[in-house]
Design a protein around this motif. Sequence first.
Motif, mmCIF file in Angstrom:
data_model
loop_
_atom_site.group_PDB
_atom_site.id
_atom_site.type_symbol
_atom_site.label_atom_id
_atom_site.label_comp_id
_atom_site.label_asym_id
_atom_site.label_seq_id
_atom_site.Cartn_x
_atom_site.Cartn_y
_atom_site.Cartn_z
ATOM 1 N N LYS A 19 0.839 -1.213 0.000
ATOM 2 C CA LYS A 19 0.000 0.000 0.000
ATOM 3 C C LYS A 19 0.874 1.264 0.000
ATOM 4 O O LYS A 19 0.671 2.179 -0.790
ATOM 5 C CB LYS A 19 -0.908 -0.012 1.240
ATOM 6 C CG LYS A 19 -2.155 0.843 1.087
ATOM 7 C CD LYS A 19 -2.880 0.998 2.417
ATOM 8 C CE LYS A 19 -4.019 0.032 2.549
ATOM 9 N NZ LYS A 19 -4.764 0.196 3.801
ATOM 10 N N LYS A 20 1.897 1.291 0.878
ATOM 11 C CA LYS A 20 2.781 2.471 0.973
ATOM 12 C C LYS A 20 3.574 2.687 -0.315
ATOM 13 O O LYS A 20 3.710 3.807 -0.790
ATOM 14 C CB LYS A 20 3.755 2.321 2.152
ATOM 15 C CG LYS A 20 3.118 2.507 3.515
ATOM 16 C CD LYS A 20 4.147 2.251 4.610
ATOM 17 C CE LYS A 20 3.510 2.240 5.983
ATOM 18 N NZ LYS A 20 4.452 1.803 7.021
ATOM 19 N N ILE A 21 4.105 1.591 -0.872
ATOM 20 C CA ILE A 21 4.925 1.707 -2.090
ATOM 21 C C ILE A 21 4.054 2.116 -3.277
ATOM 22 O O ILE A 21 4.433 2.974 -4.071
ATOM 23 C CB ILE A 21 5.705 0.401 -2.376
ATOM 24 C CG1 ILE A 21 6.763 0.191 -1.282
ATOM 25 C CG2 ILE A 21 6.367 0.445 -3.757
ATOM 26 C CD1 ILE A 21 7.477 -1.149 -1.333
ATOM 27 N N ASN A 22 2.873 1.525 -3.379
ATOM 28 C CA ASN A 22 1.977 1.868 -4.482
ATOM 29 C C ASN A 22 1.585 3.353 -4.426
ATOM 30 O O ASN A 22 1.543 4.025 -5.448
ATOM 31 C CB ASN A 22 0.733 0.976 -4.469
ATOM 32 C CG ASN A 22 -0.040 1.063 -5.767
ATOM 33 O OD1 ASN A 22 0.550 1.139 -6.849
ATOM 34 N ND2 ASN A 22 -1.349 1.078 -5.673
ATOM 35 N N ALA A 23 1.373 3.850 -3.210
ATOM 36 C CA ALA A 23 1.049 5.276 -3.042
ATOM 37 C C ALA A 23 2.237 6.149 -3.468
ATOM 38 O O ALA A 23 2.062 7.170 -4.140
ATOM 39 C CB ALA A 23 0.673 5.559 -1.589
ATOM 40 N N LEU A 24 3.456 5.721 -3.102
ATOM 41 C CA LEU A 24 4.664 6.459 -3.470
ATOM 42 C C LEU A 24 4.785 6.597 -4.991
ATOM 43 O O LEU A 24 5.213 7.627 -5.502
ATOM 44 C CB LEU A 24 5.908 5.753 -2.892
ATOM 45 C CG LEU A 24 7.274 6.333 -3.255
ATOM 46 C CD1 LEU A 24 7.473 7.721 -2.641
ATOM 47 C CD2 LEU A 24 8.397 5.398 -2.791
ATOM 48 N N PHE A 25 4.378 5.536 -5.715
ATOM 49 C CA PHE A 25 4.472 5.539 -7.184
ATOM 50 C C PHE A 25 3.127 5.880 -7.837
ATOM 51 O O PHE A 25 2.841 5.442 -8.957
ATOM 52 C CB PHE A 25 5.007 4.188 -7.683
ATOM 53 C CG PHE A 25 6.447 3.951 -7.342
ATOM 54 C CD1 PHE A 25 7.461 4.362 -8.187
ATOM 55 C CD2 PHE A 25 6.801 3.342 -6.143
ATOM 56 C CE1 PHE A 25 8.800 4.158 -7.863
ATOM 57 C CE2 PHE A 25 8.132 3.131 -5.807
ATOM 58 C CZ PHE A 25 9.130 3.545 -6.675
ATOM 59 N N ASN A 26 2.307 6.657 -7.130
ATOM 60 C CA ASN A 26 1.016 7.153 -7.655
ATOM 61 C C ASN A 26 0.093 6.055 -8.191
ATOM 62 O O ASN A 26 -0.584 6.243 -9.208
ATOM 63 C CB ASN A 26 1.245 8.216 -8.742
ATOM 64 C CG ASN A 26 2.047 9.379 -8.213
ATOM 65 O OD1 ASN A 26 1.775 9.871 -7.110
ATOM 66 N ND2 ASN A 26 3.053 9.804 -8.957
ATOM 67 N N GLY A 27 0.129 4.897 -7.530
ATOM 68 C CA GLY A 27 -0.780 3.805 -7.922
ATOM 69 C C GLY A 27 -0.473 3.156 -9.255
ATOM 70 O O GLY A 27 -1.342 2.517 -9.848
#
Length: 195
Positions: A47-55
Amino acid sequence: MVKIIGLTGGIGSGKTTIINYIQSKGFPVYIADDAGKEVMEYPDIIKKINALFNGEVLLPNGFLNRTKIASIVFKDKELLYQLNKIVHPAVALHFKDFVEKNASSDIIFKESAILFESEAYKKCDATILITAPLNIRIHRVMLRDQVTEDDVLKRVKNQMTDSEKQKLATFIVENIKLNETFKNIDQIISKILIN
């Protein structure tokens, strides 16, 4: 008290062969890269990584597209820094659990390609640097990964040089002839166990 021994070496130095040898002697070996991959499958980390890369880095199965992430951070140092800020603390907790599970062992080896770069060596009781001449390393990686010399050199350039690492290492093992390498590893383990 269990001793933590950091083990590292540049691409093609033969770390995996040495890890297998150490494990065959009954010592637990923590492989940071494998742990990083495992941690990147935790739902909260995804969840955190996906948010960092704008989904934009999720696969259809809900896991992270590590190939895509790697290609992005390869060109963006700030994003790499942000990614490491998510992954590294999770790996540190993962390692703490590993140490607790193996507390009865005299020595735990911690293998990390970026042991010195990440400053993880500072939390080790001693470190072992595996080296080999560059031409041998290039040849090994070309055979192993079916890549060109140029591809290998690009990867080598992204790593700290052996001479920089040697200044920080407790022990240095040149891995050219395996029987010599294994003898050196045995001597180092004996020294560590005595001290």
